[in-house]
Enzyme design. Structure first.
Site, PDB file in Angstrom:
ATOM      1  N   SER A 104       3.251   3.656   1.402  1.00 56.05           N
ATOM      2  CA  SER A 104       4.606   2.959   1.390  1.00 56.05           C
ATOM      3  C   SER A 104       4.156   2.142   2.962  1.00 56.05           C
ATOM      4  O   SER A 104       3.332   1.272   3.234  1.00 56.05           O
ATOM      5  CB  SER A 104       5.091   4.198   1.700  1.00 56.05           C
ATOM      6  OG  SER A 104       6.785   3.862   2.251  1.00 56.05           O
ATOM      7  N   ASP A 123       9.950   3.375  -8.850  1.00 55.52           N
ATOM      8  CA  ASP A 123      10.537   3.782  -7.201  1.00 55.52           C
ATOM      9  C   ASP A 123      11.570   2.190  -6.659  1.00 55.52           C
ATOM     10  O   ASP A 123      11.092   1.594  -7.392  1.00 55.52           O
ATOM     11  CB  ASP A 123       9.414   3.346  -6.168  1.00 55.52           C
ATOM     12  CG  ASP A 123       8.824   3.303  -4.563  1.00 55.52           C
ATOM     13  OD1 ASP A 123      10.324   3.077  -4.531  1.00 55.52           O
ATOM     14  OD2 ASP A 123       8.074   3.045  -4.580  1.00 55.52           O
ATOM     15  N   HIS A 179       8.359   7.014  -5.985  1.00 58.19           N
ATOM     16  CA  HIS A 179       6.691   6.271  -4.827  1.00 58.19           C
ATOM     17  C   HIS A 179       6.027   7.016  -3.960  1.00 58.19           C
ATOM     18  O   HIS A 179       5.542   6.220  -3.954  1.00 58.19           O
ATOM     19  CB  HIS A 179       8.412   6.609  -3.263  1.00 58.19           C
ATOM     20  CG  HIS A 179       7.853   5.477  -2.343  1.00 58.19           C
ATOM     21  ND1 HIS A 179       7.538   4.259  -1.902  1.00 58.19           N
ATOM     22  CD2 HIS A 179       7.480   6.367  -0.620  1.00 58.19           C
ATOM     23  CE1 HIS A 179       7.207   3.785  -1.248  1.00 58.19           C
ATOM     24  NE2 HIS A 179       6.834   4.935  -0.752  1.00 58.19           N
TER      25      HIS A 179
END
Length: 589
Positions: free
Chosen positions: A230, A447, A516
């Site tokens: 991320s 995601d 994610h």
């Protein structure tokens, strides 16, 4: 950006809900969780060891603690605590986690410097270890890397909705030495006043800390790998680039990077621009009625988003994207109407699925509690439950300071709350690719907090190796070896599990059925990617078994093409409908 109205009403009913702050067009708090007081996350899987891993651990145990020295036992940073962690004394963990060390070190050689980063270091259980170490970072900014440790790729896992911690046969320290670092200053147990204004500042503070860490554990001359997810798509490339700039292999022998669902380009490119196409592709998970779907398409067309994807998500790219993105004012700021495409989708799906998880869009009710407090898009801590790392007994076991631990900091870790650096794909990321020829960008297909098509757009706009983007569309099969690990707490998939592609030192992997946090949702897939990064295997589109499970039987069929979604548009051919085979989906053979 605005906070969705339904999300506000839902969050208001839950304990420990962060305050709501309106934003004006920038994006969420990516990475581990908390998306600008509005999200969070968690999910699924693993533990226990198969026989080969157990054998490795038994051999390692006989050799004793490899890094236990007077320095790693002694006092540090004006603290009365020690680094060495008792592997049988970690609260609620009913097995020996093995050798590990935790504590704080300064970001400077000056002990008076205001700033310490907290870490937990797990030496490898491989009986034939190499002189190498891997760094793991979560994102945020301001989210703790201990989320990765306890729910993604650490030696023990406590996934949301599960009864207790379990052993993790897919722990990354079975392959190499791994250190989880809470950074920048102000994250997790890391202390001091945040002074960073940019990724360059973060990198320089990290390098100061890293030198202290290497000296403490006598690891000079080790190869260094860096990984994360991320917002670590900003952290990792800038830190890796700074290490390469040092030209000092004694401390900074940067040898490769692996980043998951990473922030690498402008927020609009990875969120609202591909959002409507995402809901079209996963229509069964976003079962909107015809009128709302028509409104989305109308707004998308007005903003020019689908046309933009079709023009720039092509192989090879025809050139760089314009500096002014579609759906913006003359000053480059995205209009509220165009940003709200993303948030309107979020509002609408919450009505249909109150337990919707933006980090893994196939999640439905019930909402499961999580020892870190974030089982998904919503904060949820049942009455009587505690945040694991905020417990006094856990802090004592790992020598943590007596302070409130948050999975994602409620205070800014950048001065003024703004990171002034350009996205990494414009600066540090291509440099790391060119210097190491060993970078992997992987993205989970489920995601929504950062969309795979946005990551691909970022790649196709990036120059490395003297060329722009991938010259060929990713279509090769990403094969995850089958395994014979049968413990129900550690089941993990095998077979063709997505799509992979490599050009000029950069590998992209699209991963099926993962949200994610790829090592959490698809631990065996992440493990194969780590093996490739470290050079333990030479390919990810072949049937080579896992190094830790070499005798497991593998597929005897032809693999065909990759299966992860690559481009949910007509890929630059206006007016042509999408066909699964034309987009690189396999004819099964």
């Amino acid at each position: 950006m605005r906070l969705p109205s339904l999300a506000i009403s839902l969050l208001a009913l839950l304990p420990a809900t962060p305050g709501v702050v309106a934003a004006n067009g920038r994006s969420l708090k990516h990475a581990g969780k908390h998306i600008e007081e509005h999200f969070a996350r968690r999910a699924a899987d693993t533990s226990a060891r198969d026989r080969p891993v157990l054998e490795r651990d038994e051999v390692a145990a006989k050799k004793g603690h490899k890094f236990l020295t007077e320095k790693t036992k002694s006092k540090f940073s004006a603290s009365e605590l020690q680094f060495a962690v008792n592997g049988t004394g970690i609260p609620d963990v009913d097995f020996d986690v093995g050798e590990s060390y935790a504590g704080s070190l300064s970001i400077s050689s000056d002990p008076k410097e205001d700033g310490n980063l907290f870490f937990w270091f797990f030496p490898t259980s491989d009986p034939t270890p190499k002189k190498e170490i891997l760094i793991w970072l979560n994102g945020g900014p301001g989210c703790s890397s201990f989320e990765g440790l306890i729910q993604e790729n650490g030696p023990f896992l406590w996934q949301y909705g599960t009864y207790k911690p379990v052993q993790n046969p897919w722990s990354w320290n079975t392959l190499t030495n791994v250190v989880y670092i809470e950074q920048p200053v102000g994250t997790g147990f890391s202390t001091g006043t945040p002074t960073a204004t940019s990724e360059e500042d973060v990198a320089q503070q990290f390098l100061g800390w890293w030198k202290n860490f290497i000296n403490t554990f006598d690891m000079q001359g080790y190869k260094v790998y860096i990984s994360g997810e991320s917002y670590a798509g900003a952290y990792c490339p800038y830190i890796a680039s700074a290490m390469l700039d040092e030209k000092d292999k004694k401390y900074f022998d940067m040898s490769g990077m692996l980043i998951y669902d990473p922030v690498i380009t402008y927020d609009e490119v990875q969120e609202p621009i591909p959002a409507v196409q995402f809901t079209e592709y996963w229509a069964g998970l976003f079962p909107f009625n015809d009128t709302f779907r028509a409104d989305l398409k109308k707004a998308d067309k007005k903003c020019g988003y689908t046309d933009f994807v079709e023009e720039y998500l092509v192989y090879p790219p025809k050139g760089h994207m314009p500096t002014r993105l579609p759906g913006t004012f003359k000053n480059g700021t995205t209009t509220d109407e165009c940003w709200n495409i993303f948030w309107n989708i979020f509002d609408a799906i919450l009505l249909l699925n109150p337990c919707f998880d933006i980090y893994q869009v196939a999640t439905t009710c019930p909402l499961l509690w999580d020892v870190l407090g974030f089982p998904g898009s919503l904060t949820y801590l049942p009455e009587g439950a505690e945040i694991y790392f905020d417990r006094a007994d856990v802090k004592k076991a790992i020598h943590a300071p007596n302070m409130t631990w948050e999975q994602c900091s409620s205070d800014d870790v950048f001065v003024g709350g703004h990171d002034k650096s350009l996205p990494s794909s414009f600066t540090a990321l291509p440099k790391v690719i060119d210097k190491t020829k060993n970078v992997i960008i992987a993205h989970g297909a489920l995601d929504m907090v950062l969309l795979a098509n946005g990551t691909l757009l970022g790649i196709q706009n990036m120059t490395w190796g003297g060329k722009i983007g991938f010259r060929s569309k990713p279509v090769e099969p990403f094969y995850v070896p089958y395994n014979d690990i049968t413990n129900l707490s550690s089941l993990a998939a095998g077979g063709v599990f997505g799509t992979t592609h490599t050009e000029r030192g950069l590998t992209y992997v699209g991963i099926d059925m993962s949200g994610h946090m790829v090592p959490q949702y698809a631990p065996s897939a992440a493990f194969r990617q780590l093996e490739f990064l470290l050079g333990r295997v030479e390919c990810m589109d072949c049937k080579t078994p896992f190094t830790i499970n070499p005798k497991a039987a593998q597929s005897t069929q032809k693999l065909g093409l990759g299966t992860a979604p690559q481009g949910w548009s007509s890929a630059g051919v206006p007016g042509k409908a999408v066909h699964r085979r034309s987009m690189g989906y396999p004819r099964r053979k």
